[in-house]
Design an enzyme around this catalytic site. Structure first.
Site, PDB file in Angstrom:
ATOM      1  N   HIS A   1      -1.536  -4.659   2.462  1.00 27.69           N
ATOM      2  CA  HIS A   1      -1.076  -3.295   2.718  1.00 27.69           C
ATOM      3  C   HIS A   1      -2.292  -2.402   2.935  1.00 27.69           C
ATOM      4  O   HIS A   1      -3.340  -2.619   2.328  1.00 27.69           O
ATOM      5  CB  HIS A   1      -0.296  -2.730   1.526  1.00 27.69           C
ATOM      6  CG  HIS A   1       1.152  -3.071   1.494  1.00 27.69           C
ATOM      7  ND1 HIS A   1       1.865  -3.123   0.312  1.00 27.69           N
ATOM      8  CD2 HIS A   1       2.041  -3.345   2.476  1.00 27.69           C
ATOM      9  CE1 HIS A   1       3.128  -3.433   0.568  1.00 27.69           C
ATOM     10  NE2 HIS A   1       3.253  -3.579   1.873  1.00 27.69           N
TER      11      HIS A   1
ATOM     12  N   CYS B   1       0.504   1.992  -5.543  1.00 25.42           N
ATOM     13  CA  CYS B   1       1.750   1.251  -5.312  1.00 25.42           C
ATOM     14  C   CYS B   1       2.866   1.711  -6.244  1.00 25.42           C
ATOM     15  O   CYS B   1       4.052   1.588  -5.897  1.00 25.42           O
ATOM     16  CB  CYS B   1       1.537  -0.245  -5.547  1.00 25.42           C
ATOM     17  SG  CYS B   1       0.427  -1.058  -4.405  1.00 25.42           S
TER      18      CYS B   1
END
Length: 317
Positions: free
Chosen positions: A215, A311
């Site tokens: 990511h 996150c």
């Protein structure tokens, strides 16, 4: 739908129109500076998902290998509570969603959506198409929260877009209506065409090259309008050129602090206070040297699943 021409900058006696709704993949396409981009309010709120069912039950990224069944759930809940308290201490308004049995990664609520506030103050959100089947059922629970809070909701055409994992890969440039978009592992490049057109914003798309940094939020942390923290080896040379062109200061994390401690998965919601996994000695010195206040927190249980501070939350308006 044709892309609108919007916003202009006076240069000498002429006005040059800049197409805001565009996806940029190389430095030679950058025909504007950050000063040309209109301002966007800083987020005021944080959404978090309580980790009562958090565990490592499967392997969908390299960090999860050998970690199945090894999460200390009590310690994970304590760590989550400390992250929450730090966001509260720096003045963010908190919203909490309960997680769901059978969805152990729902706690990583940066991934299921991309919220946005337009110039009139109306709130919008794109819902994600999760890459891994194990995580697809997380999205409706997050969508329900947005519906209850008055967001206008958008969906991708799944016949055209295979995957998009929200703010895990799509990161707003602090205080600006411009998006950094990672692609290559969890999000499709084509998704950014839809986003840039719908929101009429430029997206600077960065190809990711290392599966451990799957990511964008694992290798890029936008700290303020002028400063970024990155792990350079996760990007192509072209991506690094774009980053260096758009930020005055780029702090580079070592492989150890980026990969083992998730240094670049820090969060700086207000452009001043950085919440980061403890132990990132070199990065934290650089942050302090550049005027940031550093707040260290343990997220070791969440590192087992391949996530840390960024996150574990969604920034909102």
């Amino acid at each position: 739908m044709p892309k609108k021409q919007k916003r202009s900058k006076l240069t000498s006696p002429e006005i040059i129109d800049l197409p805001m709704g565009q996806v940029i993949t190389s430095a030679d396409q950058l025909n504007f500076s950050i000063e040309d981009i209109s301002d966007m309010p800083l987020p005021t709120d944080v959404l978090m998902v309580r980790p009562l069912h958090f565990s490592v039950d499967y392997v969908i990224n390299p960090h999860m290998a050998d970690q199945v069944g090894k999460v200390d759930k009590i310690e994970a809940h304590n760590e989550w509570g400390l992250v929450r308290s730090l966001f509260e201490q720096i003045g963010m308004n908190m919203h909490i969603i309960e997680d769901q049995e059978g969805l152990p990664d729902m706690v990583f609520c940066a991934n299921q959506s991309l919220p946005y506030i337009d110039e009139s103050g109306k709130r919008h959100v794109f819902m994600s198409i999760m890459h891994a089947d194990e995580r697809k059922n997380e999205v409706p629970y997050i969508e329900q929260w947005y519906r209850q809070h008055g967001y206008e909701i958008y969906f991708f055409d799944e016949n055209e877009i295979s995957d998009f994992e929200g703010c895990g890969d799509a990161i707003w440039h602090t205080g600006k209506r411009m998006l950094w978009g990672g692609y290559g592992y969890r999000s499709s490049l084509d998704a950014y065409d839809t986003i840039s057109e719908q929101f009429d914003i430029p997206v600077l798309a960065l190809e990711l090259t290392d599966e451990s940094f799957y990511h964008l939020d694992t290798c890029l942390c936008v700290l303020d309008n002028n400063t970024a923290l990155i792990y350079p080896e996760a990007f192509t040379d072209e991506g690094l050129k774009m980053i260096d062109m758009m930020f005055d200061t780029v702090i580079r994390a070592s492989k150890y602090e980026a990969e083992e401690l998730f240094a670049c998965n820090a969060s700086c919601p207000d452009g001043r206070n950085v919440i980061i996994q403890q132990g990132c000695t070199d990065v934290n010195k650089n942050l302090r040297d550049n005027g940031f206040s550093v707040h260290e927190v343990s997220t070791y249980e969440f590192l087992k699943s391949g996530g840390s501070v960024f996150c574990m939350k969604m920034l909102l308006w």
